[in-house]
Enzyme design. Structure first.
Site, PDB file in Angstrom:
ATOM      1  N   CYS A  96       5.882   0.066   7.163  1.00  0.00           N
ATOM      2  CA  CYS A  96       5.471   1.227   6.377  1.00  0.00           C
ATOM      3  C   CYS A  96       6.622   1.611   5.457  1.00  0.00           C
ATOM      4  O   CYS A  96       7.774   1.636   5.891  1.00  0.00           O
ATOM      5  CB  CYS A  96       5.137   2.379   7.330  1.00  0.00           C
ATOM      6  SG  CYS A  96       4.671   3.902   6.484  1.00  0.00           S
ATOM      7  N   LEU A  97       6.311   1.911   4.205  1.00  0.00           N
ATOM      8  CA  LEU A  97       7.376   2.227   3.244  1.00  0.00           C
ATOM      9  C   LEU A  97       8.119   3.521   3.600  1.00  0.00           C
ATOM     10  O   LEU A  97       9.215   3.743   3.108  1.00  0.00           O
ATOM     11  CB  LEU A  97       6.806   2.312   1.818  1.00  0.00           C
ATOM     12  CG  LEU A  97       6.307   0.980   1.237  1.00  0.00           C
ATOM     13  CD1 LEU A  97       5.731   1.183  -0.153  1.00  0.00           C
ATOM     14  CD2 LEU A  97       7.411  -0.065   1.223  1.00  0.00           C
ATOM     15  N   HIS A 145      -4.436   1.697   7.770  1.00  0.00           N
ATOM     16  CA  HIS A 145      -3.078   2.268   7.781  1.00  0.00           C
ATOM     17  C   HIS A 145      -2.967   3.401   6.752  1.00  0.00           C
ATOM     18  O   HIS A 145      -2.467   4.487   7.058  1.00  0.00           O
ATOM     19  CB  HIS A 145      -2.070   1.141   7.486  1.00  0.00           C
ATOM     20  CG  HIS A 145      -0.641   1.576   7.392  1.00  0.00           C
ATOM     21  ND1 HIS A 145       0.319   1.173   8.302  1.00  0.00           N
ATOM     22  CD2 HIS A 145       0.002   2.361   6.494  1.00  0.00           C
ATOM     23  CE1 HIS A 145       1.485   1.719   7.961  1.00  0.00           C
ATOM     24  NE2 HIS A 145       1.324   2.433   6.863  1.00  0.00           N
ATOM     25  N   GLU A 146      -3.471   3.152   5.533  1.00  0.00           N
ATOM     26  CA  GLU A 146      -3.334   4.144   4.459  1.00  0.00           C
ATOM     27  C   GLU A 146      -4.251   5.349   4.684  1.00  0.00           C
ATOM     28  O   GLU A 146      -3.875   6.480   4.389  1.00  0.00           O
ATOM     29  CB  GLU A 146      -3.612   3.515   3.089  1.00  0.00           C
ATOM     30  CG  GLU A 146      -2.704   2.340   2.707  1.00  0.00           C
ATOM     31  CD  GLU A 146      -1.217   2.630   2.815  1.00  0.00           C
ATOM     32  OE1 GLU A 146      -0.811   3.813   2.691  1.00  0.00           O
ATOM     33  OE2 GLU A 146      -0.448   1.679   3.033  1.00  0.00           O
ATOM     34  N   GLY A 158       0.827  -1.201   0.000  1.00  0.00           N
ATOM     35  CA  GLY A 158       0.000   0.000   0.000  1.00  0.00           C
ATOM     36  C   GLY A 158       0.860   1.248   0.000  1.00  0.00           C
ATOM     37  O   GLY A 158       1.976   1.228   0.522  1.00  0.00           O
TER      38      GLY A 158
END
Ligand code: ZN
Length: 193
Positions: A92-93, A134-135, A44
């Site tokens: 998380c990215l 999360h997003e 995501g």
């Protein structure tokens, strides 16, 4: 060219504005976000994670570029129901290499628009439900580290966060990113994709 910005890039604490028009420029950003997400093996990515202060995110739970049939785009998402809760590990990215347990709703109902502008309403649980929460948090400037509890008591976690922050500051010193103030000015000035 877009890039995934690491913590504490100011875009990550920015409350994003609703998308008003789905146009070619937005579709191009979406395409680029999927490419960046796959390159980092993510499932995501929210628009403000690439410095775009608009309310949308992309998902593909397979993290596999070959599975384009699994791609989902959520525009102006709203979580309208949350049911019970459970704890699970997240990453998380914008925090490469950091993982932590986060308590979130076990089931949700989300309303959004897809990339064609059609309204969608989805009941989601498990990984999908967690990823959507999360997003959607990202779009409100909220990060998964906000749920981890007292970071001063979590030595490994806080050391990792400091390492990520040092990486961002070093990139900023090299001119890869403007100053925080300049980034904030740019975020406030962007009115469309
Ligand atoms: Zn994230």
């Amino acid at each position: 060219m877009l890039r995934i910005v690491p913590y504490p890039h100011p875009a990550l604490r920015h409350e994003s504005r609703p998308v008003i028009e789905i146009d070619d420029s937005l579709r191009a950003i979406v395409r680029e976000m999927f490419t960046l997400m796959y390159a980092s093996n993510g499932i995501g990515l929210a628009a403000n994670q690439v410095g775009i202060p608009l309310r949308f995110f992309v998902l593909n739970l397979t993290a596999d570029a070959e599975r384009a049939d699994q791609e989902q785009v959520f525009i102006n998402p709203e979580i309208i129901k949350r049911h019970s809760s459970e704890e699970n590990e997240e990453g998380c990215l914008s925090f490469p290499g950091l993982y932590g347990k986060v308590r979130r709703a076990r089931k949700i109902k989300v309303r959004a628009y897809d990339l064609q502008g059609n309204p969608i309403e989805i009941d989601a649980d498990d990984l999908l439900g967690r990823a959507i929460q999360h997003e959607t948090d990202h779009l409100d400037g909220k990060l998964f580290i906000d749920y981890l509890g007292d970071l001063t008591k979590m030595k490994t976690t806080s050391a990792k966060i400091q390492e990520i922050e040092a990486g961002f500051r070093a990139a900023q010193a090299e001119g890869i990113y403007p100053s925080d103030d300049e980034i904030r000015r740019q975020l406030a000035g962007m009115t469309s994709a």
